[in-house]
Design a protein around this motif. Structure first.
Motif, PDB file in Angstrom:
ATOM      1  N   SER A   1     -11.557  17.920  17.804  1.00 56.19           N
ATOM      2  CA  SER A   1     -11.486  16.751  18.667  1.00 56.19           C
ATOM      3  C   SER A   1     -10.927  15.570  17.879  1.00 56.19           C
ATOM      4  CB  SER A   1     -12.859  16.412  19.238  1.00 56.19           C
ATOM      5  OG  SER A   1     -13.730  16.007  18.219  1.00 56.19           O
ATOM      6  N   CYS A   2     -10.316  14.656  18.604  1.00 60.02           N
ATOM      7  CA  CYS A   2      -9.653  13.531  17.965  1.00 60.02           C
ATOM      8  C   CYS A   2      -9.921  12.275  18.777  1.00 60.02           C
ATOM      9  CB  CYS A   2      -8.153  13.816  17.906  1.00 60.02           C
ATOM     10  SG  CYS A   2      -7.197  12.486  17.215  1.00 60.02           S
ATOM     11  N   SER A   3     -10.147  11.173  18.098  1.00 56.50           N
ATOM     12  CA  SER A   3     -10.346   9.896  18.762  1.00 56.50           C
ATOM     13  C   SER A   3      -9.586   8.828  17.985  1.00 56.50           C
ATOM     14  CB  SER A   3     -11.834   9.553  18.816  1.00 56.50           C
ATOM     15  OG  SER A   3     -12.022   8.297  19.406  1.00 56.50           O
TER      16      SER A   3
ATOM     17  N   ALA B   1     -11.624   6.285  31.830  1.00 55.81           N
ATOM     18  CA  ALA B   1     -11.235   7.403  32.695  1.00 55.81           C
ATOM     19  C   ALA B   1     -11.264   8.675  31.867  1.00 55.81           C
ATOM     20  CB  ALA B   1      -9.851   7.180  33.278  1.00 55.81           C
ATOM     21  N   THR B   2     -11.856   9.723  32.420  1.00 60.85           N
ATOM     22  CA  THR B   2     -11.937  11.015  31.748  1.00 60.85           C
ATOM     23  C   THR B   2     -11.234  12.056  32.605  1.00 60.85           C
ATOM     24  OG1 THR B   2     -14.044  10.423  30.742  1.00 60.85           O
ATOM     25  CG2 THR B   2     -13.487  12.760  30.802  1.00 60.85           C
ATOM     26  N   GLY B   3     -10.338  12.804  31.969  1.00 63.23           N
ATOM     27  CA  GLY B   3      -9.578  13.825  32.681  1.00 63.23           C
ATOM     28  C   GLY B   3      -9.885  15.203  32.140  1.00 63.23           C
ATOM     29  N   TYR B   4      -9.768  16.173  33.001  1.00 63.72           N
ATOM     30  CA  TYR B   4     -10.032  17.557  32.636  1.00 63.72           C
ATOM     31  C   TYR B   4      -8.733  18.336  32.719  1.00 63.72           C
ATOM     32  CZ  TYR B   4     -14.634  15.708  33.357  1.00 63.72           C
ATOM     33  OH  TYR B   4     -15.750  14.912  33.277  1.00 63.72           O
ATOM     34  N   LEU B   5      -8.541  19.242  31.790  1.00 60.18           N
ATOM     35  CA  LEU B   5      -7.313  20.016  31.658  1.00 60.18           C
ATOM     36  C   LEU B   5      -6.115  19.109  31.400  1.00 60.18           C
ATOM     37  CD1 LEU B   5      -7.831  22.622  34.510  1.00 60.18           C
ATOM     38  CD2 LEU B   5      -8.353  22.880  32.084  1.00 60.18           C
TER      39      LEU B   5
ATOM     40  N   ILE C   1     -10.284  16.554  23.346  1.00 68.42           N
ATOM     41  CA  ILE C   1     -10.992  17.736  22.854  1.00 68.42           C
ATOM     42  C   ILE C   1     -10.211  18.962  23.310  1.00 68.42           C
ATOM     43  CG2 ILE C   1     -13.128  19.063  22.890  1.00 68.42           C
ATOM     44  CD1 ILE C   1     -14.602  16.435  23.449  1.00 68.42           C
ATOM     45  N   LEU C   2      -9.450  19.530  22.393  1.00 71.51           N
ATOM     46  CA  LEU C   2      -8.648  20.728  22.636  1.00 71.51           C
ATOM     47  C   LEU C   2      -7.698  20.605  23.820  1.00 71.51           C
ATOM     48  CD1 LEU C   2     -11.320  23.521  22.080  1.00 71.51           C
ATOM     49  CD2 LEU C   2      -9.482  22.869  20.541  1.00 71.51           C
ATOM     50  N   GLY C   3      -7.360  19.396  24.214  1.00 72.39           N
ATOM     51  CA  GLY C   3      -6.497  19.208  25.367  1.00 72.39           C
ATOM     52  C   GLY C   3      -7.177  19.513  26.692  1.00 72.39           C
ATOM     53  N   LEU C   4      -8.439  19.874  26.655  1.00 74.78           N
ATOM     54  CA  LEU C   4      -9.176  20.212  27.875  1.00 74.78           C
ATOM     55  C   LEU C   4      -9.861  19.000  28.480  1.00 74.78           C
ATOM     56  CD1 LEU C   4     -10.782  23.569  26.712  1.00 74.78           C
ATOM     57  CD2 LEU C   4      -8.744  23.254  28.118  1.00 74.78           C
ATOM     58  N   ILE C   5     -10.437  18.171  27.628  1.00 70.66           N
ATOM     59  CA  ILE C   5     -11.102  16.953  28.088  1.00 70.66           C
ATOM     60  C   ILE C   5     -10.427  15.778  27.386  1.00 70.66           C
ATOM     61  CG2 ILE C   5     -13.257  15.674  28.226  1.00 70.66           C
ATOM     62  CD1 ILE C   5     -14.705  18.375  28.043  1.00 70.66           C
ATOM     63  N   VAL C   6      -9.787  14.934  28.180  1.00 67.81           N
ATOM     64  CA  VAL C   6      -9.063  13.781  27.658  1.00 67.81           C
ATOM     65  C   VAL C   6      -9.718  12.535  28.227  1.00 67.81           C
ATOM     66  CG1 VAL C   6      -6.825  12.643  27.543  1.00 67.81           C
ATOM     67  CG2 VAL C   6      -6.938  15.125  27.633  1.00 67.81           C
ATOM     68  N   SER C   7      -9.933  11.538  27.378  1.00 64.68           N
ATOM     69  CA  SER C   7     -10.574  10.316  27.840  1.00 64.68           C
ATOM     70  C   SER C   7      -9.814   9.104  27.312  1.00 64.68           C
ATOM     71  CB  SER C   7     -12.022  10.346  27.391  1.00 64.68           C
ATOM     72  OG  SER C   7     -12.450   9.198  26.834  1.00 64.68           O
ATOM     73  N   TYR C   8      -9.631   8.104  28.187  1.00 62.98           N
ATOM     74  CA  TYR C   8      -8.972   6.847  27.839  1.00 62.98           C
ATOM     75  C   TYR C   8      -9.927   5.713  28.165  1.00 62.98           C
ATOM     76  CZ  TYR C   8      -4.775   9.690  27.796  1.00 62.98           C
ATOM     77  OH  TYR C   8      -3.857  10.667  27.523  1.00 62.98           O
ATOM     78  N   GLU C   9     -10.095   4.791  27.229  1.00 59.68           N
ATOM     79  CA  GLU C   9     -10.950   3.624  27.448  1.00 59.68           C
ATOM     80  C   GLU C   9     -10.152   2.378  27.085  1.00 59.68           C
ATOM     81  OE1 GLU C   9     -15.365   1.927  26.281  1.00 59.68           O
ATOM     82  OE2 GLU C   9     -14.488   3.525  25.093  1.00 59.68           O
ATOM     83  N   THR C  10     -10.062   1.444  28.006  1.00 51.91           N
ATOM     84  CA  THR C  10      -9.380   0.178  27.774  1.00 51.91           C
ATOM     85  C   THR C  10     -10.441  -0.858  27.419  1.00 51.91           C
ATOM     86  OG1 THR C  10      -7.696   0.788  29.380  1.00 51.91           O
ATOM     87  CG2 THR C  10      -7.836  -1.540  28.783  1.00 51.91           C
ATOM     88  N   ILE C  11     -10.211  -1.571  26.306  1.00 53.70           N
ATOM     89  CA  ILE C  11     -11.160  -2.571  25.819  1.00 53.70           C
ATOM     90  C   ILE C  11     -10.446  -3.923  25.824  1.00 53.70           C
ATOM     91  CG2 ILE C  11     -12.656  -3.241  23.908  1.00 53.70           C
ATOM     92  CD1 ILE C  11     -12.272  -0.166  23.028  1.00 53.70           C
TER      93      ILE C  11
END
Length: 84
Positions: free
Chosen positions: A10-12, A33-37, A70-80
Motif C-alpha cells: 500500500s502507498c500513501s 472519496a474512496t473507490g473500489y477497483l 492498496i494494490l489498485g483495488l482500494i483507492v482513496s483521495y482526500e482533499t485538505i
C-alpha cells in the motif's frame, strides 16, 4: 501471507496542489472519496469546494491532496483545505 503482502504494497502520498496569498487561517476542512477497483466511487465528493464548505472556510490559503492505494483495488483521495 496475502494480508501482509497487501499492507506492505500500500502507498500513501500527500502533495501540495495550490497556495494563495491569503493568510493561513486556523480552519482545516477535508473531503474524502474512496473507490473500489480503481474506478467505482459511488457518488463521493473530494472536491476543494466541499472541503472548504465542511470547515466553513470562505478564504482558502492552501490545498493539499492525499492519495492512498492498496494494490489498485482500494483507492482513496482526500482533499485538505486550510484558510479562514
Amino acid at each position: 501471507m496475502l494480508a501482509v503482502a497487501a499492507v506492505m504494497t500500500s502507498c500513501s502520498v500527500t502533495l501540495p496542489v495550490n497556495a494563495t496569498s491569503n493568510s493561513v487561517g486556523s480552519k482545516v476542512g477535508t473531503a474524502k472519496a474512496t473507490g473500489y477497483l480503481g474506478f467505482l466511487f459511488f457518488n463521493q465528493d473530494a472536491s476543494i469546494r466541499t472541503a472548504a464548505k465542511n470547515a466553513g472556510i470562505s478564504k482558502i490559503s492552501t490545498v493539499d491532496v492525499k492519495s492512498s492505494n492498496i494494490l489498485g483495488l482500494i483507492v482513496s483521495y482526500e482533499t485538505i483545505v486550510t484558510g479562514e
